[in-house]
Each structure stands twice: as C-alpha cells, then as structure tokens.
Write a protein that holds these residues in place. Structure first.
Motif, PDB file in Angstrom:
ATOM      1  N   THR A  44      40.160  46.642  42.470  1.00  0.00           N
ATOM      2  CA  THR A  44      41.610  46.851  42.439  1.00  0.00           C
ATOM      3  C   THR A  44      42.244  46.382  43.741  1.00  0.00           C
ATOM      4  N   ILE A  45      41.612  46.690  44.873  1.00  0.00           N
ATOM      5  CA  ILE A  45      42.127  46.226  46.164  1.00  0.00           C
ATOM      6  C   ILE A  45      42.148  44.709  46.218  1.00  0.00           C
ATOM      7  N   VAL A  46      41.052  44.066  45.781  1.00  0.00           N
ATOM      8  CA  VAL A  46      40.980  42.602  45.814  1.00  0.00           C
ATOM      9  C   VAL A  46      42.058  41.994  44.921  1.00  0.00           C
ATOM     10  N   LYS A  47      42.291  42.570  43.759  1.00  0.00           N
ATOM     11  CA  LYS A  47      43.326  42.041  42.862  1.00  0.00           C
ATOM     12  C   LYS A  47      44.712  42.153  43.479  1.00  0.00           C
ATOM     13  N   ILE A  48      44.968  43.235  44.198  1.00  0.00           N
ATOM     14  CA  ILE A  48      46.269  43.382  44.862  1.00  0.00           C
ATOM     15  C   ILE A  48      46.395  42.375  46.003  1.00  0.00           C
ATOM     16  N   LEU A  49      45.348  42.220  46.797  1.00  0.00           N
ATOM     17  CA  LEU A  49      45.379  41.269  47.910  1.00  0.00           C
ATOM     18  C   LEU A  49      45.564  39.835  47.435  1.00  0.00           C
ATOM     19  N   SER A  50      45.034  39.528  46.247  1.00  0.00           N
ATOM     20  CA  SER A  50      45.119  38.162  45.731  1.00  0.00           C
ATOM     21  C   SER A  50      46.283  37.958  44.775  1.00  0.00           C
ATOM     22  N   THR A  51      47.216  38.890  44.733  1.00  0.00           N
ATOM     23  CA  THR A  51      48.468  38.838  43.972  1.00  0.00           C
ATOM     24  C   THR A  51      48.262  38.938  42.461  1.00  0.00           C
ATOM     25  N   LEU A  52      47.090  39.343  41.995  1.00  0.00           N
ATOM     26  CA  LEU A  52      46.844  39.487  40.562  1.00  0.00           C
ATOM     27  C   LEU A  52      47.320  40.831  40.021  1.00  0.00           C
ATOM     28  N   GLY A  58      52.957  50.845  49.382  1.00  0.00           N
ATOM     29  CA  GLY A  58      52.206  50.332  50.510  1.00  0.00           C
ATOM     30  C   GLY A  58      52.666  48.957  50.957  1.00  0.00           C
ATOM     31  N   ALA A  59      52.274  48.617  52.189  1.00  0.00           N
ATOM     32  CA  ALA A  59      52.574  47.316  52.784  1.00  0.00           C
ATOM     33  C   ALA A  59      51.275  46.515  52.874  1.00  0.00           C
ATOM     34  N   VAL A  60      51.288  45.299  52.319  1.00  0.00           N
ATOM     35  CA  VAL A  60      50.094  44.456  52.291  1.00  0.00           C
ATOM     36  C   VAL A  60      50.473  43.046  52.725  1.00  0.00           C
ATOM     37  N   ARG A  61      49.798  42.536  53.750  1.00  0.00           N
ATOM     38  CA  ARG A  61      50.038  41.182  54.223  1.00  0.00           C
ATOM     39  C   ARG A  61      48.713  40.443  54.283  1.00  0.00           C
ATOM     40  N   VAL A  62      48.724  39.204  53.799  1.00  0.00           N
ATOM     41  CA  VAL A  62      47.545  38.341  53.818  1.00  0.00           C
ATOM     42  C   VAL A  62      47.921  37.025  54.482  1.00  0.00           C
ATOM     43  N   ASN A  63      47.229  36.680  55.549  1.00  0.00           N
ATOM     44  CA  ASN A  63      47.534  35.484  56.346  1.00  0.00           C
ATOM     45  C   ASN A  63      48.974  35.498  56.848  1.00  0.00           C
ATOM     46  N   GLY A  64      49.471  36.700  57.103  1.00  0.00           N
ATOM     47  CA  GLY A  64      50.830  36.846  57.624  1.00  0.00           C
ATOM     48  C   GLY A  64      51.905  36.928  56.562  1.00  0.00           C
ATOM     49  N   PHE A  65      51.542  36.771  55.283  1.00  0.00           N
ATOM     50  CA  PHE A  65      52.520  36.766  54.199  1.00  0.00           C
ATOM     51  C   PHE A  65      52.476  38.079  53.422  1.00  0.00           C
ATOM     52  N   GLN A  70      56.037  37.189  49.072  1.00  0.00           N
ATOM     53  CA  GLN A  70      55.619  35.804  49.349  1.00  0.00           C
ATOM     54  C   GLN A  70      54.301  35.476  48.649  1.00  0.00           C
ATOM     55  N   ALA A  71      54.260  35.804  47.369  1.00  0.00           N
ATOM     56  CA  ALA A  71      53.018  35.654  46.604  1.00  0.00           C
ATOM     57  C   ALA A  71      52.516  34.214  46.589  1.00  0.00           C
ATOM     58  N   ALA A  72      53.406  33.238  46.469  1.00  0.00           N
ATOM     59  CA  ALA A  72      52.988  31.834  46.409  1.00  0.00           C
ATOM     60  C   ALA A  72      52.309  31.413  47.712  1.00  0.00           C
ATOM     61  N   ASP A  73      52.845  31.868  48.835  1.00  0.00           N
ATOM     62  CA  ASP A  73      52.235  31.537  50.127  1.00  0.00           C
ATOM     63  C   ASP A  73      50.872  32.207  50.277  1.00  0.00           C
ATOM     64  N   VAL A  74      50.746  33.419  49.763  1.00  0.00           N
ATOM     65  CA  VAL A  74      49.457  34.108  49.797  1.00  0.00           C
ATOM     66  C   VAL A  74      48.426  33.324  48.993  1.00  0.00           C
ATOM     67  N   ARG A  75      48.806  32.887  47.799  1.00  0.00           N
ATOM     68  CA  ARG A  75      47.858  32.166  46.937  1.00  0.00           C
ATOM     69  C   ARG A  75      47.407  30.848  47.553  1.00  0.00           C
ATOM     70  N   LYS A  76      48.275  30.226  48.338  1.00  0.00           N
ATOM     71  CA  LYS A  76      47.875  28.988  49.023  1.00  0.00           C
ATOM     72  C   LYS A  76      46.881  29.252  50.145  1.00  0.00           C
ATOM     73  N   SER A  77      46.827  30.491  50.608  1.00  0.00           N
ATOM     74  CA  SER A  77      46.008  30.843  51.769  1.00  0.00           C
ATOM     75  C   SER A  77      44.626  31.364  51.404  1.00  0.00           C
ATOM     76  N   ILE A  78      44.392  31.634  50.116  1.00  0.00           N
ATOM     77  CA  ILE A  78      43.185  32.361  49.730  1.00  0.00           C
ATOM     78  C   ILE A  78      42.405  31.642  48.646  1.00  0.00           C
ATOM     79  N   SER A  79      41.195  32.129  48.457  1.00  0.00           N
ATOM     80  CA  SER A  79      40.400  31.774  47.289  1.00  0.00           C
ATOM     81  C   SER A  79      39.672  33.031  46.852  1.00  0.00           C
ATOM     82  N   LEU A  80      39.497  33.180  45.541  1.00  0.00           N
ATOM     83  CA  LEU A  80      38.889  34.386  44.991  1.00  0.00           C
ATOM     84  C   LEU A  80      37.694  34.013  44.122  1.00  0.00           C
TER      85      LEU A  80
END
Length: 249
Positions: A44-52, A58-65, A70-80
C-alpha cells in the motif's frame, strides 16, 4: 533533500485502517528496506509513493515532488517492479528491453538493450525467449527493464518472492549494483536476511505504523548484549545447496 519524504500517511479500506500515521525518509543513493509481515501495508505504501493509490491523509514527496499535486513529475522520476516479473514469455530478453526503450522514445534502443543485458549478466540469454528463463533471470530482466530511462528512484516490491536460493542471490547482486551506481532503492520484503544483506536503513512496519527505523547496527543495539558462547557452527541447508550448485556449474 531526501529522495522520499513521508509524514502522517494514512490509508483505510472500508473499516480497515491499513496505514495509521506512517513517517519515513529515504536518503538519496541509499537502499531502504521496509520490513513487515503479509498484510502489514508495505505494498500500500509503495502504491501511494508511485501514484497508483491516493492517500487519505498525510504529506508525501518523491524526488521533491508532491505525489498528489505533481503526479506526472513523480512518475517520470521513478520505476516500479512489482511482486511478480512483468514479462512476456513469447518475446526474447532483448526484445523486451528494445520495446521498453522505444516506448520511452529513447534513441538507440538496441544499444540500450545490449548494455543492460551485459550489465545484468543476460547477454548470452538475450536472444532466447523468456519462456526458457529461470525465475532469477526473469527477475533480473524485469529490473533491467525498470532501469530504462535511468530513473533516480526505484521501488522493488518483494522482488524475490517465489525464487529459489540461487535466484535470490542473483537479484541481491542486481540490487547491490544499483546502489553502487547511486540509484535510490526502496525495497519491501518479509525476508529478514534480505534486508540484512541489502539495506543501508531498515524500517519495520507493524499495525499500520513504523515501529522502528535505523541501520542494522542501531537495530541490534535495541536488544541486550549477546552472551559469548563457543559453539561449533554447522552449515545451513542454504550453504549446502549453494555449494553443490556452484560446484556443478
């Protein structure tokens, strides 16, 4: 700035509170292991971090986004990479990598595929259909596919589930290679030895909360000092298995 920042994360499904105020930070270029039993909320945590999946609070930022704004910017920064290898048995290993590079509109997809096959020890198997691959080889190919485009952050959700001892070691080596190149890895697992082997920091998720978070040395200090005893160490079954398999190669 940390690669991942999570504060006060909550998520419920109907009447079930899965996450009840999770706080964690993952440093850039580190391997962070999230430990927990089945149903603890790791995926569940991984799905939230990866915008799924959307968090309830709560406040969640990935790679500063911000994952919500800023879900699109998060998806450009990650791989799952999920719990099971997402590969097509009809295609060859090389065809998988070329296809992924083309989907990302990258130049020279053939060169990218060949470099990743070499990096993950799959060059000799690259022209074979994935149907002939072992579990460990499929997992390594799956991870190689996730690296196309050089994402700075990778999520590995229980990457060695169902693998034999040799396959697990192959995946461990791949994860260690990622860390050496400076990729940030968030790894979920229920295998204690996996976290011990791979992680710079380990967090234990229990009852919807992070109950402990630290390095392996820090976690060991939570227990009383070990008493020194002189015992004869017997090889484990895994030691025997790997010795036999290695000798037969």
């Amino acid at each position: 700035m940390p690669a991942i920042q999570v504060h006060g994360l909550r998520k419920a499904f109907a009447e079930l509170d899965v996450l009840r105020g999770v706080d964690l930070e993952v440093a850039r270029g580190s391997v962070f292991a999230l430990l927990g039993s089945n149903g603890a909320g790791k995926t569940t945590i991984v799905k939230i971090l990866s915008t799924l999946l959307k968090a309830d609070e709560g406040a969640v930022r990935v790679n500063g986004f911000d994952v919500a704004a800023q879900a699109a910017d998060v998806r450009k920064s990650i791989s799952l990479t999920g719990q099971f290898a997402a590969v097509d048995e009809i295609l060859t290993g090389r065809e998988h990598l070329v296809l992924m590079a083309r989907l990302r509109h990258l130049r020279e997809p053939g060169r990218i595929a060949d470099e990743l096959l070499e990096r993950f020890g799959l060059t000799r198997a690259g022209a074979r259909r994935v149907a002939t691959y072992s579990g460990g080889m499929r997992r390594r190919l799956d991870i190689a596919m996730s690296l196309i485009g050089d994402p700075p952050i990778i999520f590995l959700d229980e990457p060695t589930t169902g693998l034999d001892p040799q396959g697990r070691l192959e995946v461990w080596q791949a994860v260690k290679a990622l860390a050496e190149r400076g990729t940030t890895v968030l790894l979920t697992t229920q295998y204690l030895d996996e976290a011990e082997q791979l992680a710079d920091r380990i967090a234990i998720l229990h009852d919807g909360r992070i109950v402990v978070n630290g390095t392996l040395a820090e976690l060991r200090q939570l227990l009383p000092p070990a008493e020194v005893e002189y015992v004869e160490k017997q090889p484990t079954l895994e030691d025997v298995f790997l010795a036999i398999v290695g000798a037969a190669r």
